[in-house]
Structure formats: structure tokens, C-alpha cells
Write a protein that holds these residues in place. Structure first.
Motif, PDB file in Angstrom:
ATOM      1  N   ALA A  27       0.482   5.098   0.227  1.00  0.00           N
ATOM      2  CA  ALA A  27      -0.465   6.154   0.554  1.00  0.00           C
ATOM      3  C   ALA A  27       0.278   7.475   0.680  1.00  0.00           C
ATOM      4  O   ALA A  27       1.396   7.523   1.194  1.00  0.00           O
ATOM      5  N   LEU A  86       0.854  -1.188   0.000  1.00  0.00           N
ATOM      6  CA  LEU A  86       0.000   0.000   0.000  1.00  0.00           C
ATOM      7  C   LEU A  86       0.886   1.233   0.000  1.00  0.00           C
ATOM      8  O   LEU A  86       1.696   1.423   0.914  1.00  0.00           O
ATOM      9  N   ALA A 115      -3.102   4.890  -2.812  1.00  0.00           N
ATOM     10  CA  ALA A 115      -4.086   5.809  -2.227  1.00  0.00           C
ATOM     11  C   ALA A 115      -3.484   7.205  -2.229  1.00  0.00           C
ATOM     12  O   ALA A 115      -2.671   7.541  -1.363  1.00  0.00           O
ATOM     13  N   GLU A 116      -3.870   8.004  -3.209  1.00  0.00           N
ATOM     14  CA  GLU A 116      -3.388   9.378  -3.309  1.00  0.00           C
ATOM     15  C   GLU A 116      -4.502  10.322  -2.878  1.00  0.00           C
ATOM     16  O   GLU A 116      -5.598  10.307  -3.447  1.00  0.00           O
ATOM     17  N   ASN A 117      -4.200  11.136  -1.868  1.00  0.00           N
ATOM     18  CA  ASN A 117      -5.200  12.053  -1.352  1.00  0.00           C
ATOM     19  C   ASN A 117      -4.488  13.163  -0.595  1.00  0.00           C
ATOM     20  O   ASN A 117      -3.517  12.901   0.130  1.00  0.00           O
ATOM     21  N   VAL A 137     -10.846   8.599   2.063  1.00  0.00           N
ATOM     22  CA  VAL A 137      -9.898   9.141   3.041  1.00  0.00           C
ATOM     23  C   VAL A 137     -10.479  10.424   3.604  1.00  0.00           C
ATOM     24  O   VAL A 137     -10.697  11.393   2.864  1.00  0.00           O
ATOM     25  N   SER A 147      -6.657   2.747  -4.967  1.00  0.00           N
ATOM     26  CA  SER A 147      -7.494   2.329  -3.846  1.00  0.00           C
ATOM     27  C   SER A 147      -8.873   2.962  -3.973  1.00  0.00           C
ATOM     28  O   SER A 147      -9.014   4.124  -4.360  1.00  0.00           O
ATOM     29  N   THR A 148      -9.883   2.191  -3.634  1.00  0.00           N
ATOM     30  CA  THR A 148     -11.255   2.698  -3.707  1.00  0.00           C
ATOM     31  C   THR A 148     -11.763   3.181  -2.349  1.00  0.00           C
ATOM     32  O   THR A 148     -12.923   3.591  -2.231  1.00  0.00           O
ATOM     33  N   GLN A 149     -10.902   3.138  -1.345  1.00  0.00           N
ATOM     34  CA  GLN A 149     -11.315   3.534  -0.006  1.00  0.00           C
ATOM     35  C   GLN A 149     -11.303   5.057   0.151  1.00  0.00           C
ATOM     36  O   GLN A 149     -10.398   5.736  -0.339  1.00  0.00           O
ATOM     37  N   THR A 209      -8.806  -1.193   4.000  1.00  0.00           N
ATOM     38  CA  THR A 209      -8.152  -1.974   2.949  1.00  0.00           C
ATOM     39  C   THR A 209      -8.034  -3.435   3.360  1.00  0.00           C
ATOM     40  O   THR A 209      -8.241  -4.339   2.545  1.00  0.00           O
ATOM     41  N   LEU A 269      -7.727   3.995   6.859  1.00  0.00           N
ATOM     42  CA  LEU A 269      -7.556   3.568   5.476  1.00  0.00           C
ATOM     43  C   LEU A 269      -6.992   2.149   5.421  1.00  0.00           C
ATOM     44  O   LEU A 269      -7.453   1.309   4.631  1.00  0.00           O
TER      45      LEU A 269
END
Length: 340
Positions: A62, A60, A85-87, A198, A194-196, A105, A101
Motif C-alpha cells: 500500500a 499487501l 493498493a495505490e492511492n 481508501v 486492490s478493489t478496496q 482486505t 484498508l
């Protein structure tokens, strides 16, 4: 021809099948440590540890704008896929938004193990993840015997503990010096977003950071380390070590006594409450060898000690010892290095 099996044969057959199935269905999530631009080598050691668990290994990544990190990580061998996971809310990799997160996951993919290096990043993050999953974290693992049996040191390395975890999900930090870095190959591991969701943390906020800039190698990953202790007597005298380190292309470290005395900043501290190292060469200058310091460097391949006290405990673990005044020995050593 009909073969006859005894009850013991059937039991052995079943036992092997159970082991093979358990091994096959393990899946590990490795948390990539980085600064949004460069991958920390501790992640490669965590990948090697994950491979010893068995089953598939996913990573992962992130952060905010961490595409270059994904590119670096994708070439590491042994990875089945990379979750990205880019946010903007993950900028600074604060544990408050990152832990939920990771838990989400894990629930999405059903990972049986979650691994990270026993660095400041892993030590801050994984206990929070373990609490959210209602399991016991397993910290600073040095050996992985199987998917549920691990080895870690206790009492500053004076005792070795083998533990078996019955938790359905194992949350583990590994000691990077105990596992070699995963090799970098030509193949590229696939990545997916990632579809999660944040959420921004209401508990903490990343404001900024002030980093010490140096042309010397990073202490945790350096192949050669020169460390100083209270025997240097002042922070100004650490210049002797800086000169030697620059000649050798080495990093500079310090004992807790030197840090507590204010000689250098605590980011140079080596030991149980500092950084744990295993360089190819470790030179201890003016360090007596307290047990807390030895816990951080005794796995070094070659240890050289320079101390005027012939009874100093550091000589018990040193491969090469020099009983001499460091204020004479270090400048002489620095002068001779590089000369033919």
C-alpha cells in the motif's frame, strides 16, 4: 482383503486429517513495509514467518506510486500473490487510513493471519488493526510453533512465553532478527490491484519527514554494528566510533544512556526501547551492559566488548572482551584495520 481398524486408529486418523485440513486452510496476509521506492528487509523476514504458519501467503503493498516496491517484492520466494493498493491518501503510510484498508482486505479474502515486522511501522499499525477486528494482537513473536501457538519474550528477554491464541484471526508482529529473510528467486509472483476504497483520514495528515542521511549501512539491517555508551563521555567522542565504523563498513548504534545524555539522536538507540538487532558482529564500546540494552543485541552472532571495568555485565554475554581504556583501544583498532 478387508482391513480392520480399532477406535484408537480411527481417532488418530481423524486427528491427522483435522490437522492437515487446518494447516491447508490457513492464509496469511503480510504487510509490506517500504518508503514508496525501496522494500524494507523486515518484510522478507515476515514472509519467512508467514510460511511457518502454513497455507498460502499473500502480501499487501500500500502506498503512493509504489510500483518499484511491487517489482522487488514479486521476486521473493513463497508468495502466492501481491495485492497492490495505490492511492494518494496512503502517502506516508499513516495508520489511520491504512488500518481500515487492511481490515477490508482481510474480510474480502478471509485471511486467518495478518503479519508485519515488529518495527515502528508494525507496532503502530497492527494494534489498531487488531482493535478493529476485535482480537488480541500478538507482538514481537520469535518462534512460530503452529498456526495458533507462538513464542515471544517478556521482561526484557528474561522470560520466554509460549501462548496459544483462540482468536479466529491472528494479528502478529514478528521480531525480524528471529526469522531469516525470504530468498529472492527468478520467478515472479502475480500482482493484482486492490478493489478496496481508501478514504482520506480526518484524524491525521502526512505533512513531511526529515530523514537522517548517511553513507553507512542502515542500523536495523547492518551486518556489523559499532555501538557506544556513556563511557564515551560526550557526543564529540562518538567520532571515534564513526571512524572505526567507516573502516569496517559498519553501522553506528548507541545505548539508551548515551541517547539520554544527548550524545547522539534516538534513531541510533539499541535495546528494549530502541532497535533490536542481530548482526554478524556487534562491537560494544564503553557500554556497561544494562539489561535493557542486552535485550536489543544479545542475539548477535559475535559480540565484542571494550570496557575499562572488568566487572561490567557486558562481558557476561561477550564472545570477545577487551579490558582497556576505549580512548586508547579504539584509535589503535581503527589504525590496524585494513593493514596486512
Amino acid at each position: 482383503m478387508l482391513k480392520m481398524f480399532s477406535i484408537s486408529h480411527l481417532r488418530n486418523f481423524q486427528g491427522r486429517n483435522v490437522f492437515i485440513l487446518a494447516h491447508r486452510f490457513q492464509s496469511t496476509l503480510v504487510l509490506a513495509e517500504h518508503n514508496n521506492g525501496k522494500l524494507n528487509p523486515v518484510t522478507l523476514s515476515a514472509i519467512t514467518a508467514a510460511q511457518k504458519v502454513g497455507g498460502t501467503v499473500s502480501c499487501l503493498v500500500a502506498g503512493a506510486k509504489c510500483g518499484s516496491v511491487v517489482e522487488q517484492l514479486s521476486k521473493a520466494t513463497g508468495i502466492s500473490k501481491i495485492l497492490v493498493a495505490e492511492n494518494a491518501n496512503l502517502h506516508g503510510l499513516l495508520p489511520e487510513p491504512l488500518a481500515p484498508l487492511i481490515v477490508a482486505t482481510q474480510k474480502q479474502f478471509g485471511f486467518t493471519h495478518i503479519l508485519a515486522g515488529a518495527s515502528a511501522f508494525g507496532k503502530t499499525l497492527l494494534p489498531r488493526v487488531a482493535a478493529l477486528l476485535d482480537v488480541s494482537p500478538i507482538s514481537d513473536v520469535t518462534v512460530i510453533h503452529s498456526s495458533d501457538t507462538f513464542v515471544r519474550t517478556i521482561y526484557a528477554g528474561n522470560a520466554v512465553l509460549t501462548l496459544k491464541s483462540n482468536d479466529n484471526i491472528k494479528v502478529i508482529t514478528i521480531r525480524p532478527t528471529s526469522f531469516p529473510a525470504a530468498a529472492i528467486g527468478d520467478s515472479v509472483a502475480p500482482s493484482e490491484a486492490s478493489t478496496q476504497a481508501v478514504d482520506a483520514s480526518t484524524i491525521s495528515e502526512f505533512v513531511g519527514q526529515e530523514l537522517t542521511k548517511s553513507d553507512r549501512p542502515e542500523l536495523s539491517s547492518a551486518k556489523v554494528v559499532v555501538s557506544g555508551g556513556r563511557g564515551l563521555k560526550s557526543g564529540e567522542n562518538f567520532q571515534l566510533l564513526y571512524n572505526l565504523a567507516d573502516k569496517m563498513g559498519a553501522a553506528v548504534g548507541a545505548s539508551r544512556a548515551a541517547v539520554d545524555a544527548g550524545f547522539v539522536s534516538n534513531d541510533l538507540q539499541v535495546g528494549q526501547t530502541g532497535k533490536i538487532l542481530a548482526p554478524e558482529l556487534y562491537i560494544a564500546v564503553g557500554i556497561s551492559g544494562a539489561i535493557q540494552h542486552l535485550a536489543g543485541m544479545k542475539d548477535s552472532k559475535t559480540i565484542v566488548a571494550i570496557n575499562k571495568d572488568a566487572e561490567a555485565p557486558i562481558f557476561q554475554v561477550a564472545d570477545i572482551g577487551l579490558v582497556a581504556d576505549l580512548f586508547a583501544a579504539v584509535p589503535e583498532l581503527t589504525e590496524k584495520i585494513g593493514k596486512k
